[in-house]
Design an enzyme around this catalytic site. Structure first.
Site, PDB file in Angstrom:
ATOM      1  N   HIS A  91       0.075   0.281  -8.198  1.00 21.70           N
ATOM      2  CA  HIS A  91       1.443   0.354  -8.746  1.00 21.70           C
ATOM      3  C   HIS A  91       1.412   0.131 -10.259  1.00 21.70           C
ATOM      4  O   HIS A  91       2.117   0.800 -11.009  1.00 21.70           O
ATOM      5  CB  HIS A  91       2.333  -0.731  -8.131  1.00 21.70           C
ATOM      6  CG  HIS A  91       2.526  -0.625  -6.657  1.00 21.70           C
ATOM      7  ND1 HIS A  91       1.957  -1.508  -5.771  1.00 21.70           N
ATOM      8  CD2 HIS A  91       3.228   0.255  -5.907  1.00 21.70           C
ATOM      9  CE1 HIS A  91       2.315  -1.183  -4.541  1.00 21.70           C
ATOM     10  NE2 HIS A  91       3.083  -0.117  -4.591  1.00 21.70           N
ATOM     11  N   LYS A 123      -2.030   8.424  -3.105  1.00 21.60           N
ATOM     12  CA  LYS A 123      -2.502   7.881  -1.824  1.00 21.60           C
ATOM     13  C   LYS A 123      -1.595   8.365  -0.691  1.00 21.60           C
ATOM     14  O   LYS A 123      -2.061   8.709   0.380  1.00 21.60           O
ATOM     15  CB  LYS A 123      -2.570   6.360  -1.839  1.00 21.60           C
ATOM     16  CG  LYS A 123      -3.248   5.846  -0.558  1.00 21.60           C
ATOM     17  CD  LYS A 123      -3.671   4.433  -0.667  1.00 21.60           C
ATOM     18  CE  LYS A 123      -2.557   3.489  -0.342  1.00 21.60           C
ATOM     19  NZ  LYS A 123      -2.010   3.660   1.009  1.00 21.60           N
ATOM     20  N   GLY A 178       7.507  -2.969  -3.441  1.00 22.75           N
ATOM     21  CA  GLY A 178       7.022  -4.302  -3.791  1.00 22.75           C
ATOM     22  C   GLY A 178       5.613  -4.556  -3.298  1.00 22.75           C
ATOM     23  O   GLY A 178       4.867  -3.626  -3.018  1.00 22.75           O
ATOM     24  N   SER A 192      -0.563  -2.063  -0.328  1.00 19.01           N
ATOM     25  CA  SER A 192       0.113  -3.340  -0.062  1.00 19.01           C
ATOM     26  C   SER A 192      -0.296  -3.864   1.309  1.00 19.01           C
ATOM     27  O   SER A 192      -0.327  -5.066   1.544  1.00 19.01           O
ATOM     28  CB  SER A 192       1.631  -3.141  -0.106  1.00 19.01           C
ATOM     29  OG  SER A 192       1.977  -2.586  -1.352  1.00 19.01           O
TER      30      SER A 192
END
Ligand code: PAF
Length: 287
Positions: free
Chosen positions: A37, A152, A31, A194
């Site tokens: 993403h 990554k 998430g 994130s």
């Protein structure tokens, strides 16, 4: 787009897709989705009949409770983004739905063929056990034809390839193909993560020093007189000289074995840097 929260509902939908002969792409995520993403999801949408995205902050891959607690979560925003880019199904279970108490409490055992002994594996004991635990479960549940992962997390990607191709689990996921997707960067060069959400505006400015140094090191490596060890040290010294950044490790390793190398051929440099309390990772391929 349908949001699914239980394994049994997920399996019903997967069975239906399979019975209709549809190909499935899976994008596992935790998430707090960003353009990195989104690039994985968009690629999956293009290459498969149906795209499943899992959104699950996997507790078993965190060896630091504070990091787990602070990991950004925003399922509404994630769902909006996924809908807008054409994902078909989002699997967002609770930890209790995903694991029994026993599975939560016991470290998942897996032979990584040595790939877990370096870099992230050394710094975050048990981390990759949790990653393989959740990713293998997602592969069993979703039975994807293709699984999409970002470069990554280069070591994670190497370990997932190993799991699918060479470990005791090889062959268990049918003809599953792992698709490596390139790092997505801000225009400034900062690798999307994130964790960037936890950086203040000034920390974000400071963090640019990481990618800038990695890109500069491509030039240092081209200088015929410089050795791998020298370039490695120069990267560490340059980043550490920036106020607010502290290198945890920078290692130039072979892209397949992840072992230290003394040639830039097939080499990748992997870095982990603390920017204030936030741990950031990035990498650069030398050729
Ligand atoms: O890269 C990540 O976000 C996670 O490690 C993954 C692959 C979704 C497993 O939890």
């Amino acid at each position: 787009m349908q949001i699914i929260t239980t394994k049994s509902d997920l399996q019903k939908v997967v069975e239906k897709c399979k019975s209709e002969g549809l190909s499935i792409g899976l994008v596992p995520t935790m998430g707090a989705l960003h353009a990195g993403h989104a690039s994985l999801v968009q690629r999956s949408v293009k290459e498969n009949d149906k795209t499943f995205v899992s959104v699950f902050v996997n507790p078993t891959q965190f060896n630091n409770k504070e990091d787990l607690a602070k990991y950004p979560r925003n399922i509404e925003r994630d769902a909006e983004l996924l809908q807008s880019i054409g994902a078909d199904f989002v699997f967002a279970p609770t930890p209790e739905e995903m694991y029994s108490q026993d599975e939560m409490d016991t470290t998942f055992q897996f032979d990584f063929g040595g790939l877990d002994k370096v870099m992230e594996g050394k710094m975050r004991p048990g981390h990759f056990n949790g990653v393989v635990q959740v990713v293998s479960r997602l592969f069993y549940l979703v039975q994807p034809n293709k699984g999409y992962f970002g470069e990554k997390d280069f070591q994670q990607l190497a370990i997932i390839h190993f799991m699918v191709e060479r470990s005791e689990l090889a062959g268990t996921f049918g003809d599953l193909q792992i698709i490596d997707c390139p790092i997505v960067r801000e225009e400034s060069g900062l690798a999307l993560s994130s964790r960037n959400e936890r950086l203040s505006a000034s920390e974000k400015q400071i963090a640019l020093g990481i990618s800038k140094t990695l890109f500069a090191s491509l030039k240092w490596a081209k200088n015929e007189n410089s050795t791998v060890a020298e370039v490695q040290q120069k990267v560490i010294d340059t980043i550490n000289a920036i106020d607010g950044l502290e290198v945890e490790y920078y290692e130039i390793v072979d892209q397949s074995t992840l072992l230290p190398t003394n040639t830039f051929k097939h080499a990748i440099g992997c870095v982990t840097v603390y920017c204030g309390p936030v741990r950031l990772i990035d990498n650069i391929k030398y050729n």
